[in-house]
Design an enzyme around this catalytic site. Sequence first.
Site, PDB file in Angstrom:
ATOM      1  N   LYS A 146      17.582  51.649  67.093  1.00  0.00           N
ATOM      2  CA  LYS A 146      16.659  52.346  68.013  1.00  0.00           C
ATOM      3  C   LYS A 146      16.690  51.679  69.394  1.00  0.00           C
ATOM      4  O   LYS A 146      16.774  52.363  70.417  1.00  0.00           O
ATOM      5  CB  LYS A 146      15.249  52.269  67.457  1.00  0.00           C
ATOM      6  CG  LYS A 146      14.156  52.624  68.444  1.00  0.00           C
ATOM      7  CD  LYS A 146      12.771  52.590  67.869  1.00  0.00           C
ATOM      8  CE  LYS A 146      12.121  51.242  67.855  1.00  0.00           C
ATOM      9  NZ  LYS A 146      11.501  50.816  69.112  1.00  0.00           N
ATOM     10  N   ASN A 147      16.657  50.348  69.420  1.00  0.00           N
ATOM     11  CA  ASN A 147      16.525  49.635  70.696  1.00  0.00           C
ATOM     12  C   ASN A 147      17.838  49.494  71.448  1.00  0.00           C
ATOM     13  O   ASN A 147      17.869  48.932  72.540  1.00  0.00           O
ATOM     14  CB  ASN A 147      15.841  48.279  70.485  1.00  0.00           C
ATOM     15  CG  ASN A 147      14.374  48.459  70.127  1.00  0.00           C
ATOM     16  OD1 ASN A 147      13.832  49.569  70.226  1.00  0.00           O
ATOM     17  ND2 ASN A 147      13.733  47.404  69.675  1.00  0.00           N
ATOM     18  N   CYS A 178      -0.236  48.290  74.820  1.00  0.00           N
ATOM     19  CA  CYS A 178      -0.128  48.930  73.500  1.00  0.00           C
ATOM     20  C   CYS A 178      -0.780  47.971  72.516  1.00  0.00           C
ATOM     21  O   CYS A 178      -1.297  46.933  72.888  1.00  0.00           O
ATOM     22  CB  CYS A 178       1.339  49.181  73.154  1.00  0.00           C
ATOM     23  SG  CYS A 178       2.223  47.695  72.771  1.00  0.00           S
ATOM     24  N   ASP A 191      10.212  41.087  66.207  1.00  0.00           N
ATOM     25  CA  ASP A 191      10.113  42.368  65.484  1.00  0.00           C
ATOM     26  C   ASP A 191      10.227  42.194  63.980  1.00  0.00           C
ATOM     27  O   ASP A 191      10.086  43.168  63.242  1.00  0.00           O
ATOM     28  CB  ASP A 191      11.210  43.341  65.970  1.00  0.00           C
ATOM     29  CG  ASP A 191      10.945  43.781  67.389  1.00  0.00           C
ATOM     30  OD1 ASP A 191      11.836  44.391  67.992  1.00  0.00           O
ATOM     31  OD2 ASP A 191       9.860  43.496  67.910  1.00  0.00           O
ATOM     32  N   ARG A 239       8.394  55.959  64.027  1.00  0.00           N
ATOM     33  CA  ARG A 239       8.954  55.670  65.353  1.00  0.00           C
ATOM     34  C   ARG A 239      10.234  54.862  65.243  1.00  0.00           C
ATOM     35  O   ARG A 239      11.094  54.935  66.102  1.00  0.00           O
ATOM     36  CB  ARG A 239       7.954  54.861  66.187  1.00  0.00           C
ATOM     37  CG  ARG A 239       6.681  55.576  66.513  1.00  0.00           C
ATOM     38  CD  ARG A 239       5.877  54.817  67.501  1.00  0.00           C
ATOM     39  NE  ARG A 239       6.660  54.551  68.722  1.00  0.00           N
ATOM     40  CZ  ARG A 239       6.153  53.973  69.784  1.00  0.00           C
ATOM     41  NH1 ARG A 239       4.905  53.572  69.793  1.00  0.00           N
ATOM     42  NH2 ARG A 239       6.891  53.772  70.862  1.00  0.00           N
ATOM     43  N   ARG A 298       1.922  44.048  77.825  1.00  0.00           N
ATOM     44  CA  ARG A 298       3.281  44.533  78.095  1.00  0.00           C
ATOM     45  C   ARG A 298       3.499  44.832  79.592  1.00  0.00           C
ATOM     46  O   ARG A 298       3.788  45.937  80.000  1.00  0.00           O
ATOM     47  CB  ARG A 298       3.587  45.780  77.275  1.00  0.00           C
ATOM     48  CG  ARG A 298       3.221  45.713  75.811  1.00  0.00           C
ATOM     49  CD  ARG A 298       4.136  44.839  74.975  1.00  0.00           C
ATOM     50  NE  ARG A 298       5.495  45.302  74.890  1.00  0.00           N
ATOM     51  CZ  ARG A 298       5.944  46.183  74.006  1.00  0.00           C
ATOM     52  NH1 ARG A 298       5.101  46.748  73.186  1.00  0.00           N
ATOM     53  NH2 ARG A 298       7.221  46.541  73.984  1.00  0.00           N
TER      54      ARG A 298
HETATM   55  C1  EPZ Z   1      11.728  45.109  73.700  1.00  0.00           C
HETATM   56  O1  EPZ Z   1      10.485  45.394  74.299  1.00  0.00           O
HETATM   57  C2  EPZ Z   1      11.764  45.904  72.403  1.00  0.00           C
HETATM   58  N1  EPZ Z   1      11.685  47.334  72.719  1.00  0.00           N
HETATM   59  C3  EPZ Z   1      10.600  45.474  71.507  1.00  0.00           C
HETATM   60  O2  EPZ Z   1      10.740  46.185  70.296  1.00  0.00           O
HETATM   61  C4  EPZ Z   1      10.720  43.987  71.229  1.00  0.00           C
HETATM   62  O3  EPZ Z   1       9.622  43.571  70.461  1.00  0.00           O
HETATM   63  C5  EPZ Z   1      10.748  43.211  72.560  1.00  0.00           C
HETATM   64  O4  EPZ Z   1      11.832  43.707  73.386  1.00  0.00           O
HETATM   65  C6  EPZ Z   1      10.962  41.726  72.371  1.00  0.00           C
HETATM   66  O5  EPZ Z   1      12.152  41.503  71.675  1.00  0.00           O
HETATM   67  C7  EPZ Z   1      12.801  47.959  73.136  1.00  0.00           C
HETATM   68  O6  EPZ Z   1      13.872  47.383  73.288  1.00  0.00           O
HETATM   69  C8  EPZ Z   1      12.679  49.434  73.411  1.00  0.00           C
HETATM   70  P1  EPZ Z   1      10.127  42.305  76.663  1.00  0.00           P
HETATM   71  P2  EPZ Z   1      10.220  44.962  75.835  1.00  0.00           P
HETATM   72  O7  EPZ Z   1      10.143  42.860  78.050  1.00  0.00           O
HETATM   73  O8  EPZ Z   1      11.474  45.015  76.609  1.00  0.00           O
HETATM   74  C9  EPZ Z   1       6.838  39.746  78.870  1.00  0.00           C
HETATM   75  C10 EPZ Z   1      10.019  47.409  68.476  1.00  0.00           C
HETATM   76  O9  EPZ Z   1       9.310  47.018  67.558  1.00  0.00           O
HETATM   77  N2  EPZ Z   1       7.187  40.532  80.064  1.00  0.00           N
HETATM   78  O10 EPZ Z   1      11.378  41.652  76.146  1.00  0.00           O
HETATM   79  O11 EPZ Z   1       9.060  45.764  76.329  1.00  0.00           O
HETATM   80  C11 EPZ Z   1       6.170  40.592  77.783  1.00  0.00           C
HETATM   81  O12 EPZ Z   1       4.776  40.646  78.014  1.00  0.00           O
HETATM   82  C12 EPZ Z   1       9.671  47.064  69.900  1.00  0.00           C
HETATM   83  O13 EPZ Z   1      11.083  48.062  68.340  1.00  0.00           O
HETATM   84  C13 EPZ Z   1       6.554  40.224  81.269  1.00  0.00           C
HETATM   85  O14 EPZ Z   1       5.705  39.331  81.341  1.00  0.00           O
HETATM   86  O15 EPZ Z   1       9.763  43.459  75.656  1.00  0.00           O
HETATM   87  C14 EPZ Z   1       6.509  39.839  76.524  1.00  0.00           C
HETATM   88  O16 EPZ Z   1       5.605  38.767  76.366  1.00  0.00           O
HETATM   89  C15 EPZ Z   1       8.294  46.472  69.983  1.00  0.00           C
HETATM   90  N3  EPZ Z   1       6.879  40.942  82.374  1.00  0.00           N
HETATM   91  C16 EPZ Z   1       7.898  39.252  76.822  1.00  0.00           C
HETATM   92  O17 EPZ Z   1       8.058  39.312  78.237  1.00  0.00           O
HETATM   93  C17 EPZ Z   1       7.816  41.950  82.347  1.00  0.00           C
HETATM   94  O18 EPZ Z   1       8.085  42.556  83.413  1.00  0.00           O
HETATM   95  C18 EPZ Z   1       9.045  39.995  76.182  1.00  0.00           C
HETATM   96  O19 EPZ Z   1       8.877  41.345  76.517  1.00  0.00           O
HETATM   97  C19 EPZ Z   1       8.445  42.246  81.110  1.00  0.00           C
HETATM   98  C20 EPZ Z   1       8.121  41.514  79.991  1.00  0.00           C
END
Ligand code: EPZ
Length: 417
Positions: free
Chosen positions: A22-23, A116, A304, A396, A121
């Site tokens: 999915k990702n 969420c 995850d 999802r 996020r």
């Molecule tokens: C991706 O989300 C995945 N989703 C998530 O999978 C996964 O849990 C996550 O990466 C971490 O591996 C997709 O790829 C579609 P991040 P993403 O930006 O990109 C902070 C699932 O279950 N952050 O890597 O939204 C954030 O708060 C989903 O399939 C900032 O501070 O996650 C978090 O603490 C859930 N500022 C950390 O970074 C930003 O601008 C990692 O978030 C962006 C992120």
Amino acid sequence: MDKLIIRGGRRLKGEVTISGAKNAALPIMAASLLSSGYSTIHKVPNLRDIMTMGRLLANLGAGFHYEEQKAIINTEKIKIFEAPYDLVRTMRASILVLGPLLAKFGCAKVSLPGGCAIGARPINLHLMGLEKMGADVKLESGYVIARAKRLRGASIYFDMPTVTGTENLMMAATLARGTTFLENAAREPEVADFASALISMGARIKGAGESIIEIEGVDELRPMNYSIIPDRIEAGTFMTIAGITGSDITLKECRIEHLDALIMKLRDAGLLFEKREEGLRVLGPAKLKSTNIKTMPYPGFPTDMQAQFMALMSVADGTSIIKETIFENRFMHVAELMRMGADIVVEGGISTVKGISKLKGAPLMATDLRASASLVVAALAAKGETEIRRIYHLDRGYEKMEEKLRKIGADVKRVNE
Ligand code: EPZ
């Protein structure tokens, strides 16, 4: 709304074919916006989030067609550059249209995703990078409004590795003037697969999957015909199912090299793994041993998989400490597991799980995608019947979950409430 009814306690046996990731599929679908024409993406799983991304692209003027694991996207007539709140709020990954719209059309209006269940996020790192590339970025009544005549290459450092942040800025950089360096970039296999898809479109990218990614901008990209990697989190989820039910399950299409950290921890818990012709055989032990985990960006233990691993540890011998370092509220599954008798204490980002001998079936509520997966894992081992409501969360990210489970002998049925 549908619910799942599971009668636990059965040992499972047989083969499970892992669906596409999915990702990886979500950013790759968004990348079709960088070209004009028909893109075909293979091994795309039939999931709610995939259909949401399809609707989002159609909203922009793209043609979207999905059949038999194939997504066909025609981007010849993109005429709207806005991702509306009512779509973005249902799927945070919608933010992935921001980079390509800005790079290809010079403007984008994308609703802020909002938080969420698992955390705030934020997307500040996405926006910081686009500004460094010369975009004018404004926040107005819940929307990001970004403009740029032509983005220019820049050196961008991420305070923390962000998966979709890395992907958004990679897309923006592919059509920028000059070269962009992304430092402290996300290294997830889905990011590397995503880069391969962009390279198949003519992008010039080096180092994807490493911490420093170099993207040399080009003037134009061509549509893709690309096949995505299997879903390592679905594979990992079935590994925890084998572990908690003491089963013998063979995973087909599983890429073992994407799951080193998880497999190491599952071995500590007593699971055995065997590489075979037909796939990866996973054997669950008669009694699980407790072990500690700490979620980290790839190649560390995947956040995850934290909820599913906690379900496993809830019936292991001993006490396990589970540290969640990526998201601030990813313990929504704890209360539900405790309704089944699990002995878990949460303090800040740390859960202490004292293993018990047997979970008991109970009526449960799914709260987010991976929490719902952990409830399925627990229910398959629990004594008696478990009802899991709001399983649209599960839909999802897991394709035909109950069919795959029934095929290996589980007693599970979907009921329309
Ligand atoms: C991706 O989300 C995945 N989703 C998530 O999978 C996964 O849990 C996550 O990466 C971490 O591996 C997709 O790829 C579609 P991040 P993403 O930006 O990109 C902070 C699932 O279950 N952050 O890597 O939204 C954030 O708060 C989903 O399939 C900032 O501070 O996650 C978090 O603490 C859930 N500022 C950390 O970074 C930003 O601008 C990692 O978030 C962006 C992120």
